[in-house]
Design an enzyme around this catalytic site. Structure first.
Site, PDB file in Angstrom:
ATOM      1  N   ARG A  28      38.439  40.126  32.429  1.00 41.73           N
ATOM      2  CA  ARG A  28      38.641  39.226  33.568  1.00 41.73           C
ATOM      3  C   ARG A  28      37.411  39.318  34.467  1.00 41.73           C
ATOM      4  O   ARG A  28      37.140  40.364  35.043  1.00 41.73           O
ATOM      5  CB  ARG A  28      39.925  39.638  34.312  1.00 41.73           C
ATOM      6  CG  ARG A  28      39.984  39.266  35.767  1.00 41.73           C
ATOM      7  CD  ARG A  28      41.370  39.391  36.377  1.00 41.73           C
ATOM      8  NE  ARG A  28      41.959  40.723  36.387  1.00 41.73           N
ATOM      9  CZ  ARG A  28      41.681  41.678  37.285  1.00 41.73           C
ATOM     10  NH1 ARG A  28      40.784  41.480  38.223  1.00 41.73           N
ATOM     11  NH2 ARG A  28      42.289  42.834  37.238  1.00 41.73           N
TER      12      ARG A  28
ATOM     13  N   HIS B 140      41.715  39.978  40.592  1.00 38.82           N
ATOM     14  CA  HIS B 140      43.064  39.632  40.115  1.00 38.82           C
ATOM     15  C   HIS B 140      43.515  38.311  40.738  1.00 38.82           C
ATOM     16  O   HIS B 140      43.916  37.380  40.034  1.00 38.82           O
ATOM     17  CB  HIS B 140      44.023  40.769  40.476  1.00 38.82           C
ATOM     18  CG  HIS B 140      45.476  40.447  40.357  1.00 38.82           C
ATOM     19  ND1 HIS B 140      46.050  39.988  39.191  1.00 38.82           N
ATOM     20  CD2 HIS B 140      46.480  40.497  41.276  1.00 38.82           C
ATOM     21  CE1 HIS B 140      47.353  39.794  39.390  1.00 38.82           C
ATOM     22  NE2 HIS B 140      47.635  40.072  40.637  1.00 38.82           N
TER      23      HIS B 140
ATOM     24  N   TYR C  24      37.513  48.729  42.642  1.00 34.91           N
ATOM     25  CA  TYR C  24      37.887  49.466  41.441  1.00 34.91           C
ATOM     26  C   TYR C  24      37.003  49.198  40.214  1.00 34.91           C
ATOM     27  O   TYR C  24      37.203  49.800  39.173  1.00 34.91           O
ATOM     28  CB  TYR C  24      39.367  49.224  41.097  1.00 34.91           C
ATOM     29  CG  TYR C  24      39.765  47.763  40.933  1.00 34.91           C
ATOM     30  CD1 TYR C  24      39.603  47.097  39.733  1.00 34.91           C
ATOM     31  CD2 TYR C  24      40.338  47.066  42.006  1.00 34.91           C
ATOM     32  CE1 TYR C  24      39.978  45.771  39.589  1.00 34.91           C
ATOM     33  CE2 TYR C  24      40.724  45.734  41.879  1.00 34.91           C
ATOM     34  CZ  TYR C  24      40.540  45.088  40.663  1.00 34.91           C
ATOM     35  OH  TYR C  24      40.922  43.783  40.526  1.00 34.91           O
TER      36      TYR C  24
END
Lengths: 333, 327
Positions: free
Chosen positions: A251, A255, A264
């Site tokens: 990805r 998100h 992260y």
């Protein structure tokens, strides 16, 4: 690209026009998300969920279905799936702007929550994995009535930690339903990396526990995904039961529009992953194989751009849901 | 017309409905070969085959989730959760999914579904075979919750639930399964899913209840009638939505309301019924709206003296009626 042009045509049954259509759908998926991302930053769209990097997995797998005939249970990242199955850019943009005419939910759900009975795309929620037992029940109904429809169910790798994943796959295996489970494994469940989600190296290994086939494919290779899905769909249609497919992807975006993935993921990791971007990769494959030339490529890109412009202008101008309808559709009329 | 108890009526009605409509599928744990732990599905497997009577893996969320899927693809599933106490692992499927499918899709999808749920205490079931779960589900818009407490209603409401286009939580009190018998017509009648029933007319106070407590309350009310205390007994039976008209009509007549349920007091259905009465019939009230309910303990304990202490019984109902009647 593992599949050569000759194999695409003779083994997979895909001609140059089919390949160009897949390319167009991948470009369209990328372009719509990019536009929605922009609209979200402008405050015109209230929420978005990124699909960048998932295009090959989504378009490749959904191309193996019979649109409006086979059942599809997407999850929220599956923009490319619903476009491939026939949801129009205008319909998608109505969903993004939460307008009354949104075929997915009339503005009741957050954007990127799909559902359209006309296309047999089944409505889903935000809690993950709940759609998996639904897919088994839908497929079971087809089997009970001796119909040849196959049901394909999508989810991310984080979902495979949930009870409904286990219960659903076990039910499917025991009842031998015509179901294909497709995990788009992008390595992160929001911020939690795969190694904190599971000890097994591949999601596909989980299939062994249910006694069904599990395959891992390169989810950046649209034809590999197509081939694996077609195999599983044909197997299901023959009455041989369910399959679990894991498509390995990455990805590229956060998100959602409310997430900051810099907390992260190192930028270097993301940049490295972008080198495998499935969209330019497929473009290169088509150019080399002769299914696409530069002029046609430009034409496809102009068409995509025009469609996204049209859908955006159209949807933004449509009416909001009527507050008077807030109590509609709680129970049957 | 035959005299039947409640559980036999459920089974006969399932059989009759399955013969009428080939879309009906029964699924759950032990519903096939064993015929259900309460025998509510006995004989269905041999009559309709394993495609329509499905012994499932032992997984409640899966049972309800698969039932939702069957429903989304044109079948009419009747799922059984073996004991209400085990339904909690299916809450996501019932609350996040079944209840919301119609609303979230703006009416594009809906899932007709019956979930049969044996519930209730006074059967020495301990903490995990005695629970009442109606308040949990009555709180969720999009679900219908019904609790038929007579064989006649069980048949009529099960038919109505199967033919209804909404998900229905169909509560069957285990202690009532074989407690009462009555004549149940063979013909296909239905009982509406949104109407309460006046079981006994009276004038001094209104007692609103359902389930096992209905039968205890009727016994006490009939005894008091002979002593000159006239109690009107309402069987709520449709718990969501509640039949406000019948509730308020009775309380406006008697001026006193006592709600009795075995589910625990706090957050129970009695609170909602009391609020409706106080808000909409305040001027008619001659006494405080009163609730008698199960003790606020996590669930009913097993040892008989403890279980008896936790659940309302005839003595407690009698005392509550006398106190309210004398107010």
């Amino acid at each position: 690209m593992v599949v050569g042009e000759r194999e695409a045509r003779h083994v997979l049954g895909l001609g140059a026009a089919d390949l160009r259509r897949m390319y167009y759908l991948m470009l369209l998926t990328r372009a719509i998300y990019q536009r929605v991302d922009l609209l979200t930053r402008q405050g015109k769209v209230l929420f978005s969920l990124s699909s960048d990097g998932h295009e090959a997995a989504q378009v490749g797998s959904a191309t193996a279905l019979r649109p409006g005939k086979d059942f599809c249970l997407p999850y929220y990242r599956d923009l490319g799936v619903v476009l491939t199955l026939g949801m129009t850019p205008r319909e998608v943009m109505l969903n993004m702007f939460s307008r009354e005419g949104d075929p997915n939910s009339g503005g009741r759900q957050m954007p990127f929550h799909w559902g359209c009975s006309r296309l047999r795309i089944i409505t889903h929620s935000s809690p993950v994995a709940t759609q998996i037992p639904h897919a088994v029940g839908i497929a079971l109904a087809s089997r009970i009535r001796d119909e040849d429809d196959v049901t394909v169910c999508y989810f991310g790798e984080g979902t495979t930690s949930k009870g409904d994943f286990h219960e659903g796959l076990n039910f499917a295996a025991v009842l031998k339903t015509p179901t294909v489970f497709i995990c788009e494994n992008n390595g992160y469940a929001i911020s939690v990396p795969q190694h904190k989600q599971m000890v097994v190296a591949d999601v596909a290994q989980r299939a062994q526990a249910y006694g069904i086939p599990g395959v891992t494919v390169d989810g950046l290779d649209v034809l590999e995904v197509y081939r694996a899905t077609l195999d599983a769909v044909q197997r299901a249609r023959r009455g041989e039961g369910p399959t679990l497919i894991e498509a390995r992807v990455y990805r590229y975006g956060a998100h959602t529009s409310n997430d900051d993935d810099r907390r992260y993921r190192a930028r270097e990791e993301v940049e490295e992953a972008r080198k495998g971007d499935p969209v330019p990769r497929f473009r290169q494959y088509l150019l080399e194989g002769g299914a696409l030339d530069e002029a046609t490529d430009q034409e496809v890109k102009r068409r995509v751009e025009a469609e996204v412009d049209d859908a955006t202008e159209y949807a933004e101008a449509q009416p909001h849901p009527d507050p008077k309808d807030v109590r509609l559709h709680v129970l049957a009329p | 017309m035959a005299v039947r108890n409640l559980v036999d009526t459920i089974r006969d009605t399932l059989h009759q409905e399955m013969a009428r409509d080939p879309r009906i599928v029964v699924l759950g744990e032990d519903v096939g070969v064993a015929g259900g732990v309460f025998r509510a599905t006995a004989g269905l497997l041999s009559a309709f085959g394993e495609h329509r009577v499905i012994d499932t893996p032992l997984a409640e969320s899966g049972i309800v989730g698969v039932a939702i899927g069957l429903s989304l693809n044109g079948m009419v599933p009747v799922a059984e959760i073996q004991f209400a106490d085990f339904i909690h692992s299916a809450l996501d499927q019932l609350i996040s999914e079944a209840a919301r499918i119609r609303y979230r899709s703006n009416g594009d999808f809906y899932c007709p579904l019956v979930v049969r749920v044996p519930y209730g205490g006074a059967i020495h079931g301990g903490l995990y075979h005695s629970q009442s779960v109606e308040a949990l589900f009555a709180h969720v818009p999009g679900l219908r919750v019904v609790a038929p407490s007579t064989p006649y209603d069980a048949a009529g409401m099960l038919r109505a639930a199967i033919r209804c286009q909404d998900p229905v939580i169909f509560l069957e009190h285990k202690a009532v399964y074989r407690l009462v018998k009555e004549e149940v017509p063979d013909e296909e009648y239905t009982v509406p899913l949104d109407r309460a029933a006046v079981r006994k007319e009276g004038s001094r106070l209104t007692l609103l209840t359902y389930g096992l407590m209905l039968h205890h309350s009727l016994a006490v009310a009939q005894e008091l009638e002979r002593e000159g205390v006239s109690v009107e007994v309402i069987d709520l039976r449709s718990l969501a939505p509640l039949d406000k008209e019948t509730i308020l009509g009775s309380v406006r007549k008697t001026g006193r309301a006592l709600i009795v349920h075995e589910d625990n007091l706090t957050g129970g259905l009695g609170g909602e019924v009391a609020a409706i009465i106080v808000q909409e019939a305040f001027d008619s009230l001659d006494a405080p709206v009163t609730r008698l309910a199960g003790e606020d303990v996590p669930a009913f304990p097993f040892a008989p003296p403890l279980e008896e202490a936790a659940i309302p019984n005839r003595e407690k109902i009698l005392a509550a009626i006398q106190e309210l009647a004398a107010y």
